[in-house]
Design an enzyme around this catalytic site. Sequence first.
Site, short mmCIF file in Angstrom:
data_model
loop_
_atom_site.label_atom_id
_atom_site.label_comp_id
_atom_site.label_asym_id
_atom_site.label_seq_id
_atom_site.Cartn_x
_atom_site.Cartn_y
_atom_site.Cartn_z
N ASP A 176 -0.03 5.10 0.86
CA ASP A 176 -0.22 6.11 1.89
C ASP A 176 -0.32 5.46 3.27
OD1 ASP A 176 -0.33 7.69 -0.36
OD2 ASP A 176 -2.51 7.91 -0.32
N ASP A 209 0.87 -1.16 0.00
CA ASP A 209 0.00 0.00 0.00
C ASP A 209 0.92 1.22 0.00
OD1 ASP A 209 -2.36 1.53 0.24
OD2 ASP A 209 -2.08 1.64 2.40
#
Length: 218
Positions: A29, A27
């Site tokens: 952020d 992922d």
Amino acid sequence: MGLIDPGLWFSGGDAGGFAGRPALFLDRDGVIVEDSGYVGDPNGVRLIPGAAETIAEANRLAVPVVVVTNQSGVARGLFGWDSFEAVQDVIRARLAEAGARFDAVLACGYHEKGAGAMAIADHPWRKPNPGMLTKAAEAMQIDLARSLIVGDRVADLEAGQRAGLRAGILVETGKSGEEQGDPKSLPADFIWRRVDSLGAARGAVVRYLTRPQPQAED
């Protein structure tokens, strides 16, 4: 490559040298960069300490590093794909300073609270759905069963599990508490652990992705 659909982004993804290899799915952020809510301003990009070094280690091991990120800010009209690309340019430059790189980046901008055609509640690419991972695997010939995903939400790990991964790592640098979700939703046979950050997970990442491949019985 870049925008392949009004709400879908896919860049990189060359299969060369990666066929049959496990991947490190990340992922973005809250895992690679600090999560300011909606990261659409390139001037606000801050790499999380230790993230670049872990990515560089995967690069040295010839493990493809694939970013899979939900970007509902696009659907909500908070920023456009041009801003997303500008943020990616900054991240790439910062990683390069540490000798690190992404091999592919996939992003889903669709969200149920989006405007117009962007208002899709359960798009196959939006995590916890596995579409971004399976698309990357198809393009790069990745071995999903031996791959690993690192995220700051249980939904990230669920996407990995649904794609056929057997393990994931949940980091504390992004969401925490209720925002992360309930790990009890993960199947009992899915291996996962919680760590402070991607940098702190470096040893575990290396051990998992370099473990010997099971040999088929005669």
